[in-house]
Design a protein around this motif. Sequence first.
Motif, PDB file in Angstrom:
ATOM      1  N   THR A  26       0.841  -1.188   0.000  1.00  0.00           N
ATOM      2  CA  THR A  26       0.000   0.000   0.000  1.00  0.00           C
ATOM      3  C   THR A  26       0.881   1.244   0.000  1.00  0.00           C
ATOM      4  OG1 THR A  26      -0.109  -0.038   2.415  1.00  0.00           O
ATOM      5  CG2 THR A  26      -1.895  -1.129   1.222  1.00  0.00           C
ATOM      6  N   VAL A  27       0.321   2.331  -0.512  1.00  0.00           N
ATOM      7  CA  VAL A  27       1.000   3.619  -0.492  1.00  0.00           C
ATOM      8  C   VAL A  27       0.148   4.579   0.322  1.00  0.00           C
ATOM      9  CG1 VAL A  27       1.964   5.523  -1.842  1.00  0.00           C
ATOM     10  CG2 VAL A  27       1.997   3.192  -2.772  1.00  0.00           C
ATOM     11  N   LYS A  42       5.565   3.785   1.227  1.00  0.00           N
ATOM     12  CA  LYS A  42       5.208   2.479   0.671  1.00  0.00           C
ATOM     13  C   LYS A  42       5.410   1.428   1.739  1.00  0.00           C
ATOM     14  CE  LYS A  42       5.878   2.778  -4.323  1.00  0.00           C
ATOM     15  NZ  LYS A  42       6.492   2.105  -5.483  1.00  0.00           N
ATOM     16  N   PHE A  62      11.868  -3.682  -2.718  1.00  0.00           N
ATOM     17  CA  PHE A  62      11.969  -2.373  -2.085  1.00  0.00           C
ATOM     18  C   PHE A  62      13.400  -1.857  -2.143  1.00  0.00           C
ATOM     19  CE2 PHE A  62       8.273  -1.227   0.935  1.00  0.00           C
ATOM     20  CZ  PHE A  62       7.364  -1.475  -0.075  1.00  0.00           C
ATOM     21  N   TYR A  94       9.517  -0.640   4.715  1.00  0.00           N
ATOM     22  CA  TYR A  94       8.841   0.461   4.030  1.00  0.00           C
ATOM     23  C   TYR A  94       9.846   1.408   3.381  1.00  0.00           C
ATOM     24  CZ  TYR A  94       9.964   2.992   8.374  1.00  0.00           C
ATOM     25  OH  TYR A  94      10.615   3.552   9.452  1.00  0.00           O
ATOM     26  N   ASP A 166       7.715   3.691  -9.834  1.00  0.00           N
ATOM     27  CA  ASP A 166       7.781   2.248  -9.591  1.00  0.00           C
ATOM     28  C   ASP A 166       8.921   1.562 -10.340  1.00  0.00           C
ATOM     29  OD1 ASP A 166       7.271  -0.188  -8.587  1.00  0.00           O
ATOM     30  OD2 ASP A 166       5.311  -0.454  -9.508  1.00  0.00           O
TER      31      ASP A 166
END
Length: 538
Positions: A26-27, A42, A62, A94, A166
């Motif tokens: 999720t953002v 993120k 990530f 994150y 992304d």
Amino acid sequence: MAQARRIGEQGRYELIEEIESGGMGTVWRGYDAVLDREIAVKLIRPDVVASPAQAKEFTRRFEREARVTARIGHHGVPQVFDAVLDEASYDRLYLVMEYVRGVSLRRVLTGAEDGAAVGLPVSWAASIAAQICTVLSYAHAIPVVHRDLKPDNVLIAADGTVKVLDFGIAKLLRTDVTRLTATGNRIGTSRYMPPEQIDGAQITPLSDLYALGCVLYELLAGEPVFSGDNDYQLMHQHMNVPPTPLRAPRPEVPEDLEALTLDLLAKAPEQRPADAYAVYERLSPHLPQPGSAADCVTLTDSGSPAAVPDPTVVYRQPNAPLRRTTTPAPSPEPTVPGPVPARVDTALRDAIRDAYARSADLAERGRFVQAADVLKAAIATAATALGQHNPRVLGLRGQRAAVLMAGEDFRRALPEFDALAAVYARTEGPSSDSALECRRHAAHCRANLGQATAALREFQEVLEVVSDTDGDASETALDLRRSIGVLLFSEGRRTEAEGVLDALHEDMCVLLGEDHEETREIADLLARLHRPEGSGPY
């Protein structure tokens, strides 16, 4: 008010609202409590982590996005500010990133009033593609291949800058990069996937150029290059079916731009342009020239048109200054709202009280950006229920403008004070305390923005009204006279400043006394004025 979720050391990052959710994570929109700025965060979704291998995969993704973004180092890629990559604890995995206000290219393509059938203006399509080329050229120089370039991963920021998002599945070439899918599934999106990526062959920077060709085709034609009913049909078309020439659905597309698009969509990588720079050069003739007029594109959202950020502005007005702040047009007269049920009114009153309290607490800690945003959210809720010009709504707007000014964000505070002054002048009269107070604050903002002439004029106009009603010695009049004298002094208008400050000092000696702090401050300014210019501070 629900307690916001906090992550990071000492709860540095506050998560406000979820703005996007995908298969992996999720953002969130949030705030950095230390630097008082909006951020995007993120997060991994713990429910999708089914095994240690998957945790390792997501950690690598990530890590790749953070490192690739940092290495690209271009404004066309949102900056990563922080990365926490502890695969042993999924809730502490994150990325903290730049929060970009803008519009997704996907939304532009699906919501443009003139884009559903005929595509975007040629200058827009060329400007978007050229900016993507610039980002790709920086990435390919590393060398990194994006592997999932599509309209969903392109954002037009508020200033017209195109952002490529992304890089989580980007491939670092000439390195031992483990595939990111344990099942062996293809990575990417079938509607924009080059034949070699479908076929499992070698991925190169030319693969991104094919995806760019798909995007450019869609920008110009208003429809995808291929439109199969499922992934299998789409992949078959990318592998075997030649694209329809652009000038068939849209004859006004220049021939050389059609030729570039078809070259980008060549099935064999070696038949495509040599690199992103070569594509940029072929787009250059279609970029708007400096000083040229802008095309306008609007979106339809529930019947309400909204302007799209203009991606041509970086070429029409290269390195332009920030737009001037202008006084907004007076708002239309509000409709009188119906009676609000007691239960709703109580809930609204509590929400307003909580917004004031939370904003005050944030401002006390120097977090003015977040404090202003808390009030902004409350304003939207209250205005819907009570009407834009309800006294409680106007009070919230005034407090938000004051918070912005306290945080020295004079550019955003000024139009709000101007708008409030116009509302109060219309509803309470131009000489009302509320209208004059807003005009006084607006003048302070103008002075701090370097608009000295306009600030002086507004200070003097407000002073005339205040003097007529309350006299020159009222507290407000003294503050206005001080502001005028200091501004004249800072502008080098020494004679005028001396006249204003001399008279002010005499009145302050009588009203406050010679030893009062504010009286001594004016005396010090006069002493500096009485020294010959160039004589130094002593």
